[in-house]
Design a protein around this motif. Structure first.
Motif: not given
Length: 347
Positions: A37-65
């Motif tokens: 259960y915790y392996a899945a919970k940790i993996a899914s939460t870290v993936l959510a973090l990676v997705a957020g960081v990727a979106a941050f990098a892709v959007l760049g200098d935008s107010w959509w940030q």
């Protein structure tokens, strides 16, 4: 030794009430760890973090940030819940593995001191709602008890009258307060926790560097305000329903582990969204009785605990999420009235 066993072995007299419940819970296998259960919970939460960081990098200098800032506030809170579970030893057997998971999630990913949080949180668990012993009811800007409200002086006594109104806005500063208190604790800690210091420093430097590399100074500042402000509100709203407005057990109830924990806590009615959003903290009675119980087992323990409390005549309090906030705010308002009366009498 797990806290449940320690308290049973040290309990006397009415403390045997908890031993009966512990036997039921242990027989049901609810204290067993849930590694998958915790392996899945940790993996899914870290993936959510990676997705957020990727979106941050892709959007760049935008107010959509700012939308990314809102999203990451939610993800950071979920990472914090995993650190909380690690602190209670819910994830793995043994202290070392839980500590490793805890410092990675708290220090490196969220920017909080795992050691500081554990020390503070364990004091809360030992004496919930008890003035002078529970740090969560000794908050300086708020008065949670009659003694605290009546003891305010000067502007503090005037301000406490309106604390129910500024409680939510005050939570905007909660994350910043957690960061600052973490740093202060690590600086003052005699046995300097080098790993914690290094991971926390890496988090702060990485966070600031990423903001300034991708965003303009103005957008970076707004991003940090939105992200940290909403993170504080989220964490505050996750913890506020649990004990605010509940009594501090006294006399024989305070000396009895089961009654001390149940009487000072309230559950928030479960549901898949509430369970996820509050990180399982809506099962607060069960969590306080069995701190090392894996989050996924709390729902199964709930009917056992509720039935047991009914049998021995201990009130088991549960309400909806929004009603829990209403009760907490009503309690703060009542304490504010007490402070106001003390001001009138002094004048």
């Amino acid at each position: 030794m797990p806290i449940e066993k320690t308290l049973v072995h040290s309990g006397k007299g009415r403390g045997s009430e908890f031993a009966g419940l512990l036997e039921q819970v242990r027989s049901a296998g609810l204290l067993e760890r849930r590694p998958w259960y915790y392996a899945a919970k940790i993996a899914s939460t870290v993936l959510a973090l990676v997705a957020g960081v990727a979106a941050f990098a892709v959007l760049g200098d935008s107010w959509w940030q700012m939308a990314v800032a809102v999203y990451l506030a939610i993800v950071f809170a979920q990472l914090g819940f995993i650190g909380h579970d690690a602190g209670h030893g819910q994830i793995r057997q043994g202290t070392r593995a839980n500590t490793l998971i805890g410092v990675i999630h708290a220090n490196a990913l969220v920017g909080l001191s795992y050691g500081w949080w554990n020390e503070k949180h364990n004091r809360h668990h030992a004496h919930p709602n008890e003035p002078g012993r529970d740090p969560d009811v000794d908050a300086g800007a708020l008065a949670f008890t009659v003694q605290a409200a009546a003891g305010r002086r000067g502007l503090g006594r005037v301000a406490v009258r309106y604390q129910a109104w500024y409680f939510i806005p005050l939570l905007l500063l909660q994350a910043v307060s957690l960061h600052v208190n973490s740093i202060i604790w690590l600086v003052r800690e005699r046995r300097m926790r080098r790993v914690e210091v290094l991971l926390l420093a890496a988090h702060v430097s990485g966070y600031v560097t990423a903001l300034l590399l991708v965003l303009s100074p103005a957008k970076a500042l707004v991003f940090a305000v939105v992200h940290q402000g909403l993170l504080g509100v989220y964490l505050g709203c996750a913890f506020a329903p649990n004990h605010k407005g509940m009594p501090a057990p006294a006399g024989s109830d305070a000396a009895n582990f089961l009654r001390r924990q149940v009487l000072a806590s309230r559950d928030v009615r479960p549901g898949w969204l509430v369970d996820w959003a509050l990180g399982g903290l809506n099962y607060q009675i069960e969590h306080h009785l069995f701190p090392s119980m894996p989050r996924a087992n709390l729902k199964r323990a709930k009917p056992l605990v509720r039935a047991y409390c009914a049998r021995i005549g201990v009130p088991y309090r549960e309400c909806g999420l929004f009603d829990s906030y209403r009760q907490a705010l009503r309690h703060l308002d009542a304490m504010g009235v007490i402070g106001s009366r003390a001001l009138d009498e002094a004048g």
